[in-house]
Enzyme design. Structure first.
Site, PDB file in Angstrom:
ATOM      1  N   GLU A 170      42.345   6.861   4.824  1.00  0.00           N
ATOM      2  CA  GLU A 170      41.622   7.617   3.793  1.00  0.00           C
ATOM      3  C   GLU A 170      42.243   8.982   3.543  1.00  0.00           C
ATOM      4  O   GLU A 170      42.143   9.530   2.450  1.00  0.00           O
ATOM      5  CB  GLU A 170      40.154   7.814   4.220  1.00  0.00           C
ATOM      6  CG  GLU A 170      39.217   6.871   3.513  1.00  0.00           C
ATOM      7  CD  GLU A 170      37.753   7.137   3.804  1.00  0.00           C
ATOM      8  OE1 GLU A 170      36.950   6.267   3.449  1.00  0.00           O
ATOM      9  OE2 GLU A 170      37.373   8.175   4.386  1.00  0.00           O
ATOM     10  N   HIS A 216      50.252 -12.608  21.324  1.00  0.00           N
ATOM     11  CA  HIS A 216      50.213 -14.054  21.110  1.00  0.00           C
ATOM     12  C   HIS A 216      49.858 -14.397  19.665  1.00  0.00           C
ATOM     13  O   HIS A 216      49.546 -15.541  19.354  1.00  0.00           O
ATOM     14  CB  HIS A 216      49.231 -14.694  22.105  1.00  0.00           C
ATOM     15  CG  HIS A 216      49.628 -14.426  23.528  1.00  0.00           C
ATOM     16  ND1 HIS A 216      50.274 -15.349  24.318  1.00  0.00           N
ATOM     17  CD2 HIS A 216      49.515 -13.303  24.285  1.00  0.00           C
ATOM     18  CE1 HIS A 216      50.521 -14.817  25.501  1.00  0.00           C
ATOM     19  NE2 HIS A 216      50.077 -13.568  25.511  1.00  0.00           N
ATOM     20  N   LYS A 233      32.273   1.732  -5.369  1.00  0.00           N
ATOM     21  CA  LYS A 233      30.831   2.018  -5.326  1.00  0.00           C
ATOM     22  C   LYS A 233      30.252   1.963  -6.732  1.00  0.00           C
ATOM     23  O   LYS A 233      29.186   1.373  -6.956  1.00  0.00           O
ATOM     24  CB  LYS A 233      30.588   3.421  -4.733  1.00  0.00           C
ATOM     25  CG  LYS A 233      30.786   3.503  -3.232  1.00  0.00           C
ATOM     26  CD  LYS A 233      30.321   4.855  -2.714  1.00  0.00           C
ATOM     27  CE  LYS A 233      30.722   5.042  -1.253  1.00  0.00           C
ATOM     28  NZ  LYS A 233      30.523   6.404  -0.776  1.00  0.00           N
TER      29      LYS A 233
HETATM   30  O1  PA5 Z   1      35.189   9.465   5.244  1.00  0.00           O
HETATM   31  C1  PA5 Z   1      34.311   9.346   4.423  1.00  0.00           C
HETATM   32  O2  PA5 Z   1      33.915  10.291   3.755  1.00  0.00           O
HETATM   33  C2  PA5 Z   1      33.611   8.011   4.197  1.00  0.00           C
HETATM   34  O3  PA5 Z   1      34.130   6.995   4.966  1.00  0.00           O
HETATM   35  C3  PA5 Z   1      32.147   8.200   4.538  1.00  0.00           C
HETATM   36  O4  PA5 Z   1      32.051   8.606   5.869  1.00  0.00           O
HETATM   37  C4  PA5 Z   1      31.353   6.911   4.326  1.00  0.00           C
HETATM   38  O5  PA5 Z   1      31.483   6.487   2.999  1.00  0.00           O
HETATM   39  C5  PA5 Z   1      29.882   7.164   4.628  1.00  0.00           C
HETATM   40  O6  PA5 Z   1      29.398   8.182   3.836  1.00  0.00           O
HETATM   41  P1  PA5 Z   1      28.001   8.862   4.099  1.00  0.00           P
HETATM   42  O7  PA5 Z   1      28.055   9.545   5.407  1.00  0.00           O
HETATM   43  O8  PA5 Z   1      27.821   9.815   2.974  1.00  0.00           O
HETATM   44  O9  PA5 Z   1      26.963   7.758   4.099  1.00  0.00           O
END
Ligand code: PA5
Length: 428
Positions: free
Chosen positions: A279, A300, A415
């Site tokens: 990310e 394996h 989303k």
């Molecule tokens: O790194 C990030 O921002 C995402 O992976 C969020 O952690 C994930 O989408 C969860 O988001 P939230 O904590 O707002 O529910």
């Protein structure tokens, strides 16, 4: 402090002159919080600034939950899930003897997984730690609603107030509004710490404390990491040197970093790393693709590809110097399995020889570059230190790549599409 050893001629021959030129600017950009995403650098010194009173409150809440309940449902996804799970599994193992159970929900929309987890919790007196920074993420919100329904049906609405702890934003989001309205105990995810850097906040600390983990030792490792991995001398700073190595390997034509462990209970560390690096770096058409394997298990399956497949990857092996638990192979008079040559040997020794043999095979015969990240042993202190090490590495590589390592604009697209398909009010 972790140690990073570089193997293979390919790494030894890398030209670090670009790093020499850009290092000081990147170090200062991080320290002065002046680069892209600079409002998300709160994690840099979060641990050393965390008031003792807040640590005590986390510990007290965890003690109350462990005393009054038989299990905890930790509800969250992405950065609000992976770090806690990685830490709990790495430290407590996959079959903990603790009678108090931790169950993870809200990290999937799988009806089967969710139904099975709810069935496991049914009949147990359990509490919920719902974790969401935005407070509006669908996966945890759906699981949270299902869990509340289950508890409410059995114990009534009043029960929820005591049984639920919300970890969320200081002021915004549906979860914050609900927690205020219902009077749930709350912990704050700071504005300046993004999800994938939040394991060192109550997001990770509360579930860890509920699992019986000593969070003060974990934080001590993080705090030492703040000093150790901020050294501007990149040759002496293992986080920055490793960051530079992975950046240069990427430039040399290696698009994949394969994280390797020799411990199945570290597999979730691989998942946490995939989110952290994937990310943070995967944007603007750039970034290393993070992948993970557990050896010897995956020797394996994936071993063949790593040894002789297309030359797309380098390995980063996460290797404590000693095992948390050990066993000895016994002697068998009949020796029908031919294993007596291992009698008296520790299983950790055999695993270490597998590591040495594999490293040699991959590096020297397979021509696969490898970094070995080593530390004394997996415990609270070293895990905190290791996680912080990787977070610093990620910030440095992100700036070398000239991306914003602290946003995730691409995550929003799926989303949005899902909300349109589900008919969420106000979304077109
Ligand atoms: O790194 C990030 O921002 C995402 O992976 C969020 O952690 C994930 O989408 C969860 O988001 P939230 O904590 O707002 O529910």
């Amino acid at each position: 402090m972790v140690k990073v050893q570089n193997y293979s001629k390919i790494i030894k021959k890398l030209d670090f002159s670009e790093i020499e030129k850009r290092n000081e600017e990147i170090c200062s950009t991080i320290d002065n919080r002046s680069g892209a995403g600079n409002d998300f650098l709160g994690w840099l010194d979060y641990a050393s600034k965390l008031p003792q009173g807040e640590i005590e409150r986390i510990k007290k809440t965890a003690q109350r939950i462990r005393k009054n309940y038989k299990a905890l449902a930790v509800v969250g996804i992405g950065g609000s899930y992976l770090g806690a799970r990685a830490a709990i599994e790495a430290l407590n193992g996959l079959y903990p003897s603790d009678k108090f159970k931790i169950v993870f929900l809200g990290d999937t929309l799988s009806s089967t997984y969710t139904a099975q987890a709810l069935k496991f919790l049914k009949g147990k007196k359990f509490a919920i730690n719902v974790i969401s920074k935005s407070g509006t993420t669908t996966e945890p919100a759906v699981a949270f609603r299902l869990l509340k329904e289950m508890l409410e049906k059995k114990y009534g609405h009043e029960y929820l107030k005591e049984a639920i702890v919300a970890t969320t934003d200081r002021a915004r989001g549906a979860l914050k509004a609900e927690a205020d309205a219902e009077g749930y105990e709350q912990f704050v995810i700071p504005d300046d710490v993004g999800g994938r850097y939040s394991v060192i906040t109550p997001v990770g600390l509360l579930p860890m404390a509920c699992a019986g983990i000593d969070i003060e030792k974990f934080l001590a490792g993080v705090k030492d990491g703040e000093k150790e991995y901020s050294n501007h001398n990149w040759k002496e700073n293992p986080a920055y040197k490793y960051a530079a190595t992975r950046y240069l390997l990427n430039k040399q034509g290696y698009p994949v970093e394969m994280f390797v462990t020799y411990e199945p209970h570290f597999a979730m560390i691989g998942e946490w790393l995939k989110q952290l690096f994937g990310e943070s770096e995967g944007k603007d058409g750039k970034g290393l693709l993070p992948a993970s394997v557990t050896f010897t298990t995956d020797l394996h399956s994936m071993g063949q590809f790593i040894q002789q497949g297309s030359k797309v990857l380098f390995e980063t092996i996460i290797m404590p110097s000693s095992a948390q638990k050990d066993l000895k192979v016994g002697n068998d008079d009949k020796n029908l399995d031919g294993l007596n040559y291992l009698a008296g040997k520790k299983l950790s020794y055999i695993n270490k020889k597998a590591f040495e043999g594999t490293l040699d095979a991959h590096v020297n015969s397979g021509n696969v570059p490898a970094n070995v990240v080593s530390f004394k042993k997996m415990d609270e202190y070293n895990l905190g230190n290791l996680m912080y090490f990787f977070m610093r590495t990620c910030a440095y590589t992100g700036y070398l790549l000239e991306v914003n390592p602290f946003n995730q604009p691409g995550v929003e697209i799926y989303k949005h599409n899902m909300f349109v398909l589900l008919g969420k009010p106000g979304v077109k």
